[in-house]
Design a protein around this motif. Structure first.
Motif, PDB file in Angstrom:
ATOM      1  N   TYR A  38      23.383  33.344  26.032  1.00 59.07           N
ATOM      2  CA  TYR A  38      23.315  34.535  25.171  1.00 59.07           C
ATOM      3  C   TYR A  38      21.871  34.775  24.753  1.00 59.07           C
ATOM      4  O   TYR A  38      21.208  33.902  24.185  1.00 59.07           O
ATOM      5  N   HIS A  39      21.356  35.997  25.040  1.00 64.00           N
ATOM      6  CA  HIS A  39      20.009  36.398  24.643  1.00 64.00           C
ATOM      7  C   HIS A  39      20.126  37.627  23.769  1.00 64.00           C
ATOM      8  O   HIS A  39      20.798  38.602  24.125  1.00 64.00           O
ATOM      9  N   ALA A  40      19.474  37.609  22.617  1.00 59.04           N
ATOM     10  CA  ALA A  40      19.540  38.748  21.704  1.00 59.04           C
ATOM     11  C   ALA A  40      18.143  39.130  21.243  1.00 59.04           C
ATOM     12  O   ALA A  40      17.241  38.274  21.145  1.00 59.04           O
ATOM     13  N   ALA A  41      17.966  40.423  20.966  1.00 62.76           N
ATOM     14  CA  ALA A  41      16.705  40.921  20.421  1.00 62.76           C
ATOM     15  C   ALA A  41      17.023  41.803  19.215  1.00 62.76           C
ATOM     16  O   ALA A  41      17.812  42.737  19.317  1.00 62.76           O
ATOM     17  N   GLU A  42      16.431  41.460  18.090  1.00 58.12           N
ATOM     18  CA  GLU A  42      16.623  42.224  16.857  1.00 58.12           C
ATOM     19  C   GLU A  42      15.348  43.035  16.578  1.00 58.12           C
ATOM     20  O   GLU A  42      14.241  42.483  16.566  1.00 58.12           O
ATOM     21  N   PHE A  43      15.519  44.333  16.344  1.00 54.89           N
ATOM     22  CA  PHE A  43      14.396  45.216  16.035  1.00 54.89           C
ATOM     23  C   PHE A  43      14.510  45.644  14.574  1.00 54.89           C
ATOM     24  O   PHE A  43      15.471  46.316  14.191  1.00 54.89           O
ATOM     25  N   ILE A  44      13.539  45.247  13.759  1.00 56.32           N
ATOM     26  CA  ILE A  44      13.531  45.596  12.343  1.00 56.32           C
ATOM     27  C   ILE A  44      12.439  46.644  12.122  1.00 56.32           C
ATOM     28  O   ILE A  44      11.237  46.355  12.245  1.00 56.32           O
ATOM     29  N   LEU A  45      12.879  47.853  11.832  1.00 55.71           N
ATOM     30  CA  LEU A  45      11.954  48.981  11.668  1.00 55.71           C
ATOM     31  C   LEU A  45      11.507  49.106  10.215  1.00 55.71           C
ATOM     32  O   LEU A  45      12.327  49.162   9.301  1.00 55.71           O
ATOM     33  N   LYS A  56      12.776  48.741  23.441  1.00 58.34           N
ATOM     34  CA  LYS A  56      14.205  48.414  23.450  1.00 58.34           C
ATOM     35  C   LYS A  56      14.745  48.395  24.877  1.00 58.34           C
ATOM     36  O   LYS A  56      15.503  47.487  25.265  1.00 58.34           O
ATOM     37  N   ASN A  57      14.349  49.396  25.678  1.00 63.67           N
ATOM     38  CA  ASN A  57      14.820  49.458  27.071  1.00 63.67           C
ATOM     39  C   ASN A  57      14.340  48.258  27.871  1.00 63.67           C
ATOM     40  O   ASN A  57      15.060  47.732  28.724  1.00 63.67           O
ATOM     41  N   TYR A  59      13.839  45.237  26.859  1.00 68.46           N
ATOM     42  CA  TYR A  59      14.658  44.052  26.566  1.00 68.46           C
ATOM     43  C   TYR A  59      16.080  44.214  27.108  1.00 68.46           C
ATOM     44  O   TYR A  59      16.693  43.231  27.565  1.00 68.46           O
ATOM     45  N   SER A  60      16.596  45.426  27.063  1.00 68.49           N
ATOM     46  CA  SER A  60      17.938  45.658  27.609  1.00 68.49           C
ATOM     47  C   SER A  60      17.967  45.361  29.091  1.00 68.49           C
ATOM     48  O   SER A  60      18.911  44.760  29.620  1.00 68.49           O
ATOM     49  N   GLU A  61      16.925  45.773  29.822  1.00 72.25           N
ATOM     50  CA  GLU A  61      16.854  45.539  31.261  1.00 72.25           C
ATOM     51  C   GLU A  61      16.735  44.052  31.580  1.00 72.25           C
ATOM     52  O   GLU A  61      17.139  43.600  32.649  1.00 72.25           O
ATOM     53  N   LEU A  62      16.167  43.288  30.637  1.00 70.98           N
ATOM     54  CA  LEU A  62      16.051  41.838  30.832  1.00 70.98           C
ATOM     55  C   LEU A  62      17.334  41.093  30.457  1.00 70.98           C
ATOM     56  O   LEU A  62      17.398  39.868  30.549  1.00 70.98           O
ATOM     57  N   GLY A  63      18.388  41.829  30.031  1.00 70.66           N
ATOM     58  CA  GLY A  63      19.675  41.219  29.726  1.00 70.66           C
ATOM     59  C   GLY A  63      19.867  40.845  28.273  1.00 70.66           C
ATOM     60  O   GLY A  63      20.824  40.132  27.927  1.00 70.66           O
ATOM     61  N   PHE A  64      18.972  41.309  27.401  1.00 71.40           N
ATOM     62  CA  PHE A  64      19.106  41.006  25.982  1.00 71.40           C
ATOM     63  C   PHE A  64      20.095  41.969  25.321  1.00 71.40           C
ATOM     64  O   PHE A  64      20.071  43.175  25.602  1.00 71.40           O
ATOM     65  N   ALA A  65      20.949  41.440  24.442  1.00 72.02           N
ATOM     66  CA  ALA A  65      21.744  42.303  23.563  1.00 72.02           C
ATOM     67  C   ALA A  65      20.812  42.757  22.451  1.00 72.02           C
ATOM     68  O   ALA A  65      20.145  41.941  21.805  1.00 72.02           O
TER      69      ALA A  65
END
Length: 722
Positions: A38-45, A56-57, A59-65
Motif C-alpha cells: 500500500y502506497h499513499a500520498a497526502e496533499f495538505i494545502l 497529484k497526477n 503520484y497517481s500514475e506511480l500507483g499511490f492512493a
C-alpha cells in the motif's frame, strides 16, 4: 502559514511514519507512506487556490492512493490522522469483541443459559485536583446513589487535563469486571477515543514494567504504528490507558526500586490530557512513601482519583427469592460468601439451590460446584478424564507456576508442561475412547489447554481462570502434601501472595480442610511477613494466637476478636480498621498505635495499667460507646517514661506539616511522619489535636495517610493575616 506551524505539521506526519516529499513547499506539503503493497500520498494545502493537479497526477500514475485536504485547523489534521490510523481500523471493532470475549469467559464456568451481570458495589472516593487539593472525599452506596462506572466515566469526561484513576479492592471484589465495564462504555466512533487495555500477569519474562508496557503496545497495535505514536496519543487523551491487575507485578519479593520504577513509568505519562486507569488489589504501596513522593514530587500536573470498591453484599448478587431459600434453610452464609460461588448460585434453578442448602455436609457446596465444572468439561470436550484426574493435572500445573512464581505462561509452554508431566495419565485416557472418536495425544493436550480452569489472557498467555480456583489448587497441593513430596524446601517455593490466595479460597471449605491448611502454615517454617499470619489466624481460628511484631493491619473489618492471653503485639499499627464486638487487654500491646480506627461495641478488660500511652496510642479514632474515652482516661497522667511537652501543641503547628517545603502546596502525610516530626510531644497530645482537626473537617484520612482540606488552608491563611 508560519514556518513554525509548517514544521509542527511535518513533525506530526513524520511521527506516523510518513515521509516528506521533495515537491513540498510553503503552499502545499506532500507526505508519502509506504506500508507493504500500500502506497499513499497526502496533499495538505495551505493555499486552497494552489494548483496541485500536476503533482497529484504524477503520484497517481506511480500507483499511490492520493488524498487532498485544505488545512483550516491543525487540530483537524491531528484528528484525521488519529482516525485513519486508529479509529477507522479493525482496532475500533476489537473493543466490542474484547468485551464480548470477557463476558464469554465469565459465562464458561456457569450453567448453560446463564447471563452475565456487572455487580454494582458501594465504593469510597478520594479525589484531588491538579494542585492536590481535596475536591471530594465520600462514600457512595450504589443502591441509592450514582454507581461506580458512571462516576468514573463522569470524571473521565469532565476533568480537564490529565487524571490518574486508581481502583483498589481485595481479590474477588470486581476489579477486572470494573475495568472491562469501563472499556465497554467507550464507543470510538462517538467519542473519538480508542482505549488501550492491558491485563497484566506474572510470567518468566523480564518484569520491568516499562518494558512490559511497551511490549503490550507492540502486541496490540499494528506494525506500522510505532510506540512513540501511541505514547503521544496517550498523553493527548485520545488513547485512555487501562491497566488491569497492576498488583500482579508486585509481590513480597518486589524491591523498592522496582515499585518506584513502575510508578515513575505511569506518572511520566500523566501530562497533557492523559487518562490512566489502573486496578489493583488493596495494597500498602498506594500509601507508601514511594507512591506519595512520586505523586507530589512530579513536575506533571494531574488530578488523582482513588476508588476503593467495598465488599459486595449477598443482596447485590442474589434476588429475594434465593435469599429467602437460604435463610429458611438456616444455611451458613459464610459458606457462600465468595463472588465465584455467588455467581454460580445466581444462575442455577431455585430447585437446585434448595437441594444444595438443605444438605448439611460441611463444605459440600464447593465440592458440588467443582463437580459441576469438571463433569461438564467431560461432556463439553468429550474428555475421558474423571474429576480426580483433571484435578491432578491442574494441581501439577499450579505447582509449576508456583516454582517459577508466575500466574500465566504462553499456551505452548502450558501444553508442553501438560504433556511432559502427565504421560501415563494421558495414555490411559486415550484408551477409553472408541476408535472413531479417539484423538491424538496432541489433540488431547490442545483440549486440556482450553479447559474451564484456564483462561486466555489478551496478550495470548494462559493462566488459571480466577484466584478462587488458583487458591483452591494451591491449598489442595498443600493438604495433600504434594508440595512437600516434590520440593525438599517447599516452604521457600510458595510465594506469599500465592499462599494468600489459598487462604481466601479455603474460607468456604470444610472445617477439616481449614484446620489442615492452618496447621501447615502454622507449623512449617514459611518466610512470610507477620501480616500473613494475622490473616491466617483471623480467617481460620478467629483469634490472634501468637506474638505479632511489626504488624500493619490496613482497612479491614474485624469481628468478635478477644485480644487476651494468647497473643502479644509489638511495634505494630492498625489503620482504618473497624473493630466489631472485640475485647482488648491493653497490657498485651507494646508500642502499638490505632490510626483512624472505629470501635463498635468493643470493651477493655484489666483496667489497671502502668503502661505509657504510646503502647496503646489512639489517633483520630472513634467508638459508638465509651471505649475510646475509657482508653484515654487510663492515661490521664503521663508516666516517668513519657517525654514532657516543650510547649503547647497547637492545631496550626500540626496543619503546617501538611505542606510541601515551599509552605504553599498541600502534601499528604503519613501518621508515622507526623509522629516523628512532633516527637517532643506526648502521643496523647498529638491525638487530641488531630482528633480536633478531623472533627472540624480540616484533615481527612485515608488509611494511615492524612490530607489537608481547603477549609484548613483558608483557616491558616486567615490566621496568618491577623
Amino acid at each position: 502559514m508560519t514556518t513554525d506551524k509548517i514544521e509542527y505539521i511535518d513533525k506530526l506526519f513524520l511521527s506516523y511514519n510518513y515521509q516528506l516529499a521533495n515537491q513540498s513547499n510553503l503552499k502545499v506539503r506532500v507526505y508519502t507512506l509506504r506500508y507493504g503493497m500500500y502506497h499513499a500520498a497526502e496533499f495538505i494545502l495551505f493555499d486552497k487556490d494552489y494548483d496541485i493537479s500536476k503533482i497529484k497526477n504524477e503520484y497517481s500514475e506511480l500507483g499511490f492512493a492520493t488524498d487532498v485536504r485544505v488545512l483550516d485547523d491543525i487540530d483537524e489534521i491531528e484528528e484525521y490522522l488519529f482516525e485513519g490510523f486508529f479509529i477507522k481500523t479493525p482496532l475500533g471493532n476489537e473493543l466490542k469483541n474484547r468485551y464480548k470475549h470477557f463476558v464469554n469467559r465469565q459465562l464458561q464456568n456457569l450453567p448453560e443459559g446463564s447471563t452475565y451481570k456487572y455487580i454494582n458495589s458501594s465504593f469510597d472516593l478520594l479525589l484531588q485536583d491538579e494542585s492536590k487539593n481535596i475536591v471530594e472525599n465520600k462514600s457512595y452506596d450504589s443502591n441509592f446513589e450514582i454507581n461506580l462506572i458512571d462516576k468514573i466515566n463522569g470524571l473521565l469526561s469532565k476533568v480537564n487535563g490529565a487524571i490518574f484513576i486508581i481502583i483498589e479492592a481485595p481479590a474477588g471484589f470486581g476489579k477486572t469486571c470494573t475495568a472491562n465495564e469501563i472499556l465497554n462504555t467507550f464507543s470510538p466512533s462517538e467519542c473519538k477515543q480508542l482505549p488501550f487495555f492491558t491485563e497484566l500477569s506474572r510470567n518468566r519474562e523480564a518484569r520491568v514494567f516499562k518494558h512490559i508496557l511497551l511490549n503490550e503496545i507492540d502486541e496490540q497495535f499494528p506494525n506500522g504504528i510505532k510506540q512513540n505514536i501511541v505514547i503521544e496519543q496517550i498523553t493527548k487523551g485520545r488513547i485512555p490507558l487501562i491497566i488491569d491487575g497492576f498488583d500482579e507485578l508486585i509481590s513480597k519479593e518486589s524491591n523498592k526500586e522496582e515499585v518506584e520504577s513502575m510508578l515513575t513509568t505511569i506518572i511520566e505519562l500523566l501530562k497533557g490530557d492523559a487518562k490512566i486507569i489502573i486496578t489493583s488489589r488493596k495494597t500498602a504501596i498506594f500509601n507508601s512513601d514511594e507512591f506519595l513522593n512520586s505523586i507530589y514530587d512530579s513536575n506533571n500536573e494531574f488530578s488523582l482519583a482513588r476508588f476503593e470498591i467495598k465488599e459486595p453484599k449477598i443482596e447485590n448478587w442474589l434476588d429475594n427469592d434465593r435469599i429467602e431459600v437460604i435463610d429458611n434453610a438456616s444455611f451458613p452464609v459464610a459458606q457462600i460468601a465468595n463472588p465465584v460461588l455467588l455467581s454460580y448460585l445466581r444462575n442455577i434453578s431455585l430447585d437446585v439451590l434448595k437441594g444444595y442448602v438443605h444438605e448439611s455436609n460441611d463444605g459440600a457446596l464447593i465440592d458440588k460446584y467443582l463437580d459441576y465444572l469438571l463433569k461438564r468439561e467431560q461432556q463439553r470436550q468429550n474428555l475421558k478424564l474423571n474429576n480426580d484426574d483433571q484435578l491432578r493435572i491442574f494441581r501439577k500445573l499450579v505447582r509449576f507456576m508456583t516454582e517459577y512464581n508466575i500466574t500465566a505462561e504462553s499456551k505452548e509452554t502450558i501444553k508442553d508442561f501438560i504433556k511432559e508431566y502427565n504421560q501415563k495419565l494421558l495414555q490411559n485416557s486415550l484408551k477409553l475412547y472408541i476408535a472413531e472418536e479417539k484423538p491424538s495425544i496432541e489433540d488431547l493436550i490442545e483440549t486440556l489447554s482450553n479447559h474451564v480452569f484456564l483462561d486466555r489472557k489478551p496478550n495470548g498467555d494462559v493462566g488459571i481462570i480466577n484466584d478462587f480456583i488458583f487458591g483452591h489448587l494451591i491449598g489442595e497441593n498443600l493438604i495433600l502434601e504434594k508440595y512437600q513430596e516434590h520440593y525438599e524446601n517447599f516452604e521457600n517455593i510458595i510465594p506469599q501472595d500465592f499462599a494468600t490466595k489459598s487462604i481466601e479460597s479455603f474460607k468456604i471449605q470444610s472445617k477439616n480442610k481449614k484446620e489442615n491448611l492452618w496447621s501447615i502454615f502454622n507449623d512449617e517454617n514459611f518466610n512470610y511477613d507477620i501480616g500473613f499470619y494475622f490473616d491466617l489466624d483471623y480467617t481460620f481460628s478467629k483469634q490472634p494466637k501468637r506474638v505479632y511484631k511489626n504488624l500493619f493491619v490496613l482497612d479491614r473489618e474485624l469481628f468478635n476478636l478477644n485480644f487476651n492471653e494468647d497473643c502479644r503485639f509489638e511495634s505494630s499499627a492498625f489503620s482504618s480498621v473497624i473493630f466489631h464486638n472485640c475485647v482488648f487487654d491493653i497490657n498485651l500491646f507494646f508500642d502499638t498505635s490505632f490510626q483512624n480506627c472505629s470501635f463498635y461495641d468493643c470493651s477493655i478488660i484489666n483496667n489497671q495499667t502502668s503502661k505509657p500511652y504510646s503502647d496503646f496510642a489512639l489517633f483520630a479514632c472513634n467508638s459508638n460507646n465509651d471505649f475510646v474515652q475509657n482508653i484515654l482516661n487510663l492515661f490521664d497522667s503521663p508516666t516517668n517514661n513519657e517525654k514532657k511537652e516543650k510547649a503547647i501543641l497547637t492545631e496550626e503547628m500540626v496543619l503546617k506539616h501538611f505542606f510541601q517545603v515551599d509552605g504553599i502546596k498541600p502534601r499528604a502525610r503519613k501518621f508515622s511522619y507526623i509522629k516523628k516530626s512532633l516527637n517532643e510531644y506526648h502521643d496523647k497530645e498529638i491525638n487530641k489535636v488531630i482528633d480536633s482537626l478531623k472533627s472540624k473537617d480540616y484533615l481527612h484520612f485515608k488509611d494511615d495517610v492524612g490530607f489537608i482540606t481547603r477549609e484548613a488552608i483558608h483557616h491558616l491563611k486567615h490566621n496568618d493575616k491577623k
